[in-house]
Motif scaffolding. Sequence first.
Motif, short mmCIF file in Angstrom:
data_model
loop_
_atom_site.label_atom_id
_atom_site.label_comp_id
_atom_site.label_asym_id
_atom_site.label_seq_id
_atom_site.Cartn_x
_atom_site.Cartn_y
_atom_site.Cartn_z
N ASN A 1 0.80 -1.24 0.00
CA ASN A 1 0.00 0.00 0.00
C ASN A 1 0.82 1.28 0.00
OD1 ASN A 1 0.96 0.08 2.59
ND2 ASN A 1 -1.04 -0.04 3.59
N GLU A 2 2.16 1.16 -0.01
CA GLU A 2 2.95 2.39 -0.07
C GLU A 2 4.24 2.18 -0.84
OE1 GLU A 2 5.75 3.80 2.42
OE2 GLU A 2 6.49 1.76 2.17
N THR A 3 4.76 3.26 -1.41
CA THR A 3 6.07 3.23 -2.07
C THR A 3 6.74 4.56 -1.79
OG1 THR A 3 7.23 2.85 -4.14
CG2 THR A 3 5.19 4.06 -4.33
N LYS B 1 2.64 -0.06 -13.52
CA LYS B 1 2.32 1.35 -13.33
C LYS B 1 1.73 1.53 -11.94
CE LYS B 1 0.59 4.42 -16.56
NZ LYS B 1 -0.47 4.92 -17.46
N GLU B 2 2.30 2.48 -11.19
CA GLU B 2 1.77 2.77 -9.86
C GLU B 2 0.79 3.92 -9.94
OE1 GLU B 2 5.63 1.76 -7.03
OE2 GLU B 2 5.34 3.80 -7.76
N LYS C 1 1.29 6.89 -0.59
CA LYS C 1 0.22 5.89 -0.58
C LYS C 1 -0.02 5.37 -2.00
CE LYS C 1 -4.55 5.35 0.87
NZ LYS C 1 -5.78 6.05 1.23
N VAL C 2 -0.04 4.06 -2.15
CA VAL C 2 -0.34 3.44 -3.44
C VAL C 2 -1.83 3.09 -3.46
CG1 VAL C 2 0.11 1.43 -4.92
CG2 VAL C 2 2.00 2.52 -3.70
N LEU C 3 -2.50 3.47 -4.54
CA LEU C 3 -3.94 3.19 -4.65
C LEU C 3 -4.17 1.83 -5.32
CD1 LEU C 3 -5.06 6.75 -5.79
CD2 LEU C 3 -5.03 5.83 -3.47
N ARG C 4 -3.42 1.59 -6.40
CA ARG C 4 -3.50 0.31 -7.11
C ARG C 4 -2.33 0.22 -8.09
NH1 ARG C 4 -7.03 3.84 -9.16
NH2 ARG C 4 -7.01 4.21 -11.41
N LEU C 5 -2.13 -0.93 -8.69
CA LEU C 5 -1.08 -1.12 -9.71
C LEU C 5 -1.72 -1.64 -10.99
CD1 LEU C 5 1.74 -3.02 -7.74
CD2 LEU C 5 1.56 -0.56 -8.14
N GLU C 6 -1.05 -1.37 -12.09
CA GLU C 6 -1.48 -1.99 -13.35
C GLU C 6 -0.27 -2.63 -14.01
OE1 GLU C 6 -3.62 0.58 -16.00
OE2 GLU C 6 -3.79 -0.99 -17.53
N PHE C 7 -0.43 -3.89 -14.43
CA PHE C 7 0.66 -4.62 -15.08
C PHE C 7 0.35 -4.82 -16.55
CE2 PHE C 7 1.20 -5.67 -10.67
CZ PHE C 7 2.57 -5.78 -10.50
#
Lengths: 80, 138
Positions: B37-39, B124-125, B43-49
Amino acid sequence: MEIELLAFGIAKDIFGNGIQKITVTYKCSIKDLKQELISKYPKFQDLASFAIAVNSEYQADDFVLSVKDEIAIIPPVSGG
Amino acid sequence: MIDIKLSPETLNLESCNVFVADPAAGAIVNFIGTVRNETKKQKVLRLEFEAYEKMALSEMKKIANQALEKFDIKKIALHHRTGVLDISEIPVIISVSSAHRKAAFLACEFIIDTLKQSVPIWKKEFLENGEYWVSATP
């Protein structure tokens, strides 16, 4: 010759498209292609690095491209 | 010996373990990557691969074959997700079986480390202040 490039990740954002046609010289090497990309799309210079894959294999700068190849721009990978 | 998968669907640990199960194995080691949830304190909301699928599959297969040569292991399952993942979802599962545990631990570490260097998959963050391709710029 005109070649078709597959673009992924940030490279796709730079082109605004996942496939981009580009005109390069006959017997263009990967090194030539990289220079051409940087001169046409200066944002490629901002990347940490980028590799070129030909027919799904990474290839070095001296590799010579042909119109029949499937050529892909591979910006820094970040899987896992 | 190896089961490679790239999928937009939720990954399944059970199916990886069923694949690597072997009567001659004394251990199965799993590495499960999860979305944090963080980088860098954001705060990280979601990732896309996103993946160059054909090449990603061939690179994943190469890594698994290298691991089989390098370590005394039985079977490998290497599954990676594509698409949008929420916090705590699973982008990658690596399961390795071996006669003795040490080889499977080492193989798991080798496979995830190598995957992160060479497999054409991009993350993608989505943060609160924008979206960024991970590692793309220095």
